[in-house]
Design a protein around this motif. Structure first.
Motif, PDB file in Angstrom:
ATOM      1  N   SER A  77      -5.295  -4.941   7.798  1.00  0.00           N
ATOM      2  CA  SER A  77      -5.468  -5.248   6.383  1.00  0.00           C
ATOM      3  C   SER A  77      -4.174  -4.972   5.634  1.00  0.00           C
ATOM      4  CB  SER A  77      -6.594  -4.393   5.788  1.00  0.00           C
ATOM      5  OG  SER A  77      -6.219  -3.027   5.766  1.00  0.00           O
ATOM      6  N   THR A  78      -4.017  -5.573   4.458  1.00  0.00           N
ATOM      7  CA  THR A  78      -2.813  -5.333   3.670  1.00  0.00           C
ATOM      8  C   THR A  78      -2.695  -3.861   3.291  1.00  0.00           C
ATOM      9  OG1 THR A  78      -4.017  -5.936   1.649  1.00  0.00           O
ATOM     10  CG2 THR A  78      -2.744  -7.681   2.739  1.00  0.00           C
ATOM     11  N   ARG A  79      -3.831  -3.235   3.042  1.00  0.00           N
ATOM     12  CA  ARG A  79      -3.815  -1.819   2.677  1.00  0.00           C
ATOM     13  C   ARG A  79      -3.293  -0.960   3.817  1.00  0.00           C
ATOM     14  NH1 ARG A  79      -8.964   1.344  -0.074  1.00  0.00           N
ATOM     15  NH2 ARG A  79      -7.884   3.336  -0.491  1.00  0.00           N
ATOM     16  N   THR A  80      -3.765  -1.249   5.037  1.00  0.00           N
ATOM     17  CA  THR A  80      -3.304  -0.511   6.213  1.00  0.00           C
ATOM     18  C   THR A  80      -1.824  -0.787   6.472  1.00  0.00           C
ATOM     19  OG1 THR A  80      -5.495  -0.552   7.233  1.00  0.00           O
ATOM     20  CG2 THR A  80      -3.617  -0.172   8.693  1.00  0.00           C
ATOM     21  N   LEU A  81      -1.406  -2.038   6.273  1.00  0.00           N
ATOM     22  CA  LEU A  81      -0.010  -2.413   6.489  1.00  0.00           C
ATOM     23  C   LEU A  81       0.907  -1.627   5.559  1.00  0.00           C
ATOM     24  CD1 LEU A  81       2.001  -4.438   7.859  1.00  0.00           C
ATOM     25  CD2 LEU A  81       1.679  -5.865   5.819  1.00  0.00           C
ATOM     26  N   ILE A  82       0.540  -1.568   4.285  1.00  0.00           N
ATOM     27  CA  ILE A  82       1.361  -0.844   3.310  1.00  0.00           C
ATOM     28  C   ILE A  82       1.442   0.635   3.670  1.00  0.00           C
ATOM     29  CG2 ILE A  82       1.477  -0.098   0.901  1.00  0.00           C
ATOM     30  CD1 ILE A  82       0.250  -2.814   0.151  1.00  0.00           C
ATOM     31  N   ARG A  83       0.323   1.203   4.066  1.00  0.00           N
ATOM     32  CA  ARG A  83       0.295   2.628   4.415  1.00  0.00           C
ATOM     33  C   ARG A  83       1.203   2.900   5.612  1.00  0.00           C
ATOM     34  NH1 ARG A  83      -2.554   5.056   8.162  1.00  0.00           N
ATOM     35  NH2 ARG A  83      -4.042   3.326   8.338  1.00  0.00           N
ATOM     36  N   ARG A  84       1.137   2.069   6.646  1.00  0.00           N
ATOM     37  CA  ARG A  84       1.957   2.283   7.838  1.00  0.00           C
ATOM     38  C   ARG A  84       3.448   2.113   7.516  1.00  0.00           C
ATOM     39  NH1 ARG A  84      -1.460  -0.858  12.645  1.00  0.00           N
ATOM     40  NH2 ARG A  84      -3.242   0.593  12.677  1.00  0.00           N
ATOM     41  N   PHE A  85       3.782   1.139   6.671  1.00  0.00           N
ATOM     42  CA  PHE A  85       5.183   0.955   6.285  1.00  0.00           C
ATOM     43  C   PHE A  85       5.703   2.172   5.543  1.00  0.00           C
ATOM     44  CE2 PHE A  85       5.668  -3.326   7.699  1.00  0.00           C
ATOM     45  CZ  PHE A  85       7.014  -3.622   7.580  1.00  0.00           C
ATOM     46  N   ARG A  86       4.892   2.681   4.638  1.00  0.00           N
ATOM     47  CA  ARG A  86       5.296   3.863   3.889  1.00  0.00           C
ATOM     48  C   ARG A  86       5.538   5.043   4.822  1.00  0.00           C
ATOM     49  NH1 ARG A  86       7.437   3.269  -1.097  1.00  0.00           N
ATOM     50  NH2 ARG A  86       6.097   2.113  -2.509  1.00  0.00           N
ATOM     51  N   GLU A  87       4.656   5.219   5.784  1.00  0.00           N
ATOM     52  CA  GLU A  87       4.747   6.346   6.709  1.00  0.00           C
ATOM     53  C   GLU A  87       5.956   6.233   7.629  1.00  0.00           C
ATOM     54  OE1 GLU A  87      -0.077   7.256   7.130  1.00  0.00           O
ATOM     55  OE2 GLU A  87       1.000   6.187   8.709  1.00  0.00           O
ATOM     56  N   GLN A  88       6.262   5.008   8.093  1.00  0.00           N
ATOM     57  CA  GLN A  88       7.249   4.849   9.156  1.00  0.00           C
ATOM     58  C   GLN A  88       8.618   4.341   8.680  1.00  0.00           C
ATOM     59  OE1 GLN A  88       5.731   3.010  12.798  1.00  0.00           O
ATOM     60  NE2 GLN A  88       3.623   3.395  12.122  1.00  0.00           N
ATOM     61  N   THR A  89       8.671   3.733   7.497  1.00  0.00           N
ATOM     62  CA  THR A  89       9.956   3.227   7.006  1.00  0.00           C
ATOM     63  C   THR A  89      10.324   3.784   5.640  1.00  0.00           C
ATOM     64  OG1 THR A  89       9.103   1.277   5.831  1.00  0.00           O
ATOM     65  CG2 THR A  89       9.501   1.051   8.204  1.00  0.00           C
ATOM     66  N   GLY A  90       9.364   4.364   4.943  1.00  0.00           N
ATOM     67  CA  GLY A  90       9.638   4.903   3.626  1.00  0.00           C
ATOM     68  C   GLY A  90       9.696   3.854   2.529  1.00  0.00           C
ATOM     69  N   THR A  91       9.286   2.623   2.834  1.00  0.00           N
ATOM     70  CA  THR A  91       9.307   1.560   1.840  1.00  0.00           C
ATOM     71  C   THR A  91       8.123   0.634   2.066  1.00  0.00           C
ATOM     72  OG1 THR A  91      10.701  -0.142   0.834  1.00  0.00           O
ATOM     73  CG2 THR A  91      10.767   0.016   3.237  1.00  0.00           C
ATOM     74  N   THR A  92       8.018  -0.432   1.279  1.00  0.00           N
ATOM     75  CA  THR A  92       6.920  -1.384   1.419  1.00  0.00           C
ATOM     76  C   THR A  92       7.355  -2.555   2.299  1.00  0.00           C
ATOM     77  OG1 THR A  92       7.545  -2.753  -0.477  1.00  0.00           O
ATOM     78  CG2 THR A  92       6.180  -0.798  -0.924  1.00  0.00           C
ATOM     79  N   PRO A  93       6.403  -3.335   2.815  1.00  0.00           N
ATOM     80  CA  PRO A  93       6.778  -4.488   3.655  1.00  0.00           C
ATOM     81  C   PRO A  93       7.684  -5.478   2.926  1.00  0.00           C
ATOM     82  CG  PRO A  93       4.446  -4.006   3.895  1.00  0.00           C
ATOM     83  CD  PRO A  93       4.939  -3.143   2.783  1.00  0.00           C
ATOM     84  N   LEU A  94       7.377  -5.807   1.679  1.00  0.00           N
ATOM     85  CA  LEU A  94       8.173  -6.791   0.953  1.00  0.00           C
ATOM     86  C   LEU A  94       9.543  -6.243   0.571  1.00  0.00           C
ATOM     87  CD1 LEU A  94       5.481  -8.548  -1.287  1.00  0.00           C
ATOM     88  CD2 LEU A  94       6.406  -9.260   0.936  1.00  0.00           C
ATOM     89  N   GLN A  95       9.627  -4.949   0.260  1.00  0.00           N
ATOM     90  CA  GLN A  95      10.930  -4.349  -0.013  1.00  0.00           C
ATOM     91  C   GLN A  95      11.782  -4.327   1.247  1.00  0.00           C
ATOM     92  OE1 GLN A  95       9.595  -0.595  -1.623  1.00  0.00           O
ATOM     93  NE2 GLN A  95       9.963  -1.235  -3.743  1.00  0.00           N
TER      94      GLN A  95
END
Length: 280
Positions: free
Chosen positions: A199-217
């Motif tokens: 889900s988009t919500r899960t995607l955003i959470r994982r990006f924050r945890e592993q890259t420190g930013t959002t997918p689109l950023q």
């Protein structure tokens, strides 16, 4: 050159200062040089000497990481300041009372001035010469120094816009590789989530945890870095490069590139293309 001790260990060599801190008294301008250890505060004697000079009305400027010892005096509290872009985040975290601007070459607050990297210190010095003696003298100084009187843009153009590295074996590794291969494809958050099977919500959470930013950023920074690479290493037109990294129209690409780097794509190419570098 003034220092607390007659000799200073500068790493590869030793600096000998002909004057002690008493030499700061009565100076018109004091320049605080960069330091290899920005997190080490100046000694109380140095700090007090700089404060006393400021109280007497002396102009104080810093070059590169010299902003850190200047910041330790408290003279930058409540002011805007800059330093080398690689240390800007450290400066902001260490001195929250300072408004850190990592994109400019220098900041003039009147009595207290700061500059970015070492070359930006030359820009700041020319700026002070121009204020003191006028544009004609500053232009002569720039000519003798074989450098422009003013450089277009700020230090944002020199920042390598890499995305945050992810740990090896990260669950995002395959997705990031896919994004890197599809920089020229129009992608929405929903498209990225669908490819990842979450889900988009899960995607955003994982990006924050592993890259420190959002997918689109992350995608925007990857596209920007690819655009920089293409401008540096190819003769493709700016319009073609904009399409290759899916920045939309040529107008949109120019606007977004300049907003991120401080210069236009054409100016960036003139400064950084392989053909413009010595020996090429």
């Amino acid at each position: 050159m003034c220092a607390e001790q007659p000799e200073t260990d500068a790493g590869a060599f030793t600096l000998r200062a002909p004057w002690g801190l008493e030499g700061l008294k009565g100076a018109d301008t004091i320049i605080v040089p960069g330091t290899a250890r920005p997190t080490v505060p100046p000694t109380p004697a140095v700090r007090d000497a700089l404060r006393a000079a400021a109280q007497d009305g002396t102009r104080i400027a810093s070059i590169c990481s010299g902003t850190f010892p200047l910041a330790a005096t408290g003279l930058l509290n409540g002011l805007r300041a800059t330093t080398h872009w690689i240390a800007a985040e450290l400066l902001a975290g260490s001195y929250p009372d300072i408004e850190v601007d990592p994109d400019v070459l220098y900041v003039d607050n009147g009595q207290v001035l700061t500059s970015a990297g070492a070359a930006a210190g030359l820009d700041l010095c020319l700026h002070m010469i121009r204020k003191d003696y006028g544009s004609a003298v500053a232009a002569d100084a720039a000519w003798l120094s074989v450098m422009p009187l003013e450089r277009e843009g700020g230090q944002a153009q020199f920042i390598v816009h890499d995305y945050a590295p992810t740990p090896r074996g990260s669950t995002l590794e395959p997705l990031l590789a896919w994004l890197q291969d599809n920089l020229g494809t129009e992608l929405t958050l929903a498209d990225i989530a669908a490819h990842a099977g979450v889900s988009t919500r899960t995607l955003i959470r994982r990006f924050r945890e592993q890259t420190g930013t959002t997918p689109l950023q992350w995608l925007h920074r990857a596209r920007l870095r690819q655009a920089q690479h293409l401008l540096e290493s190819t003769q493709h037109t700016v319009e073609r490069i904009g399409a290759q990294v899916d920045f939309g129209s040529l107008t949109a690409f120019r606007a977004r590139f300049k907003k991120s780097t401080g210069v236009s794509p054409h100016s960036y190419r003139r400064a950084f293309s392989d053909r413009g570098r010595p020996g090429r």
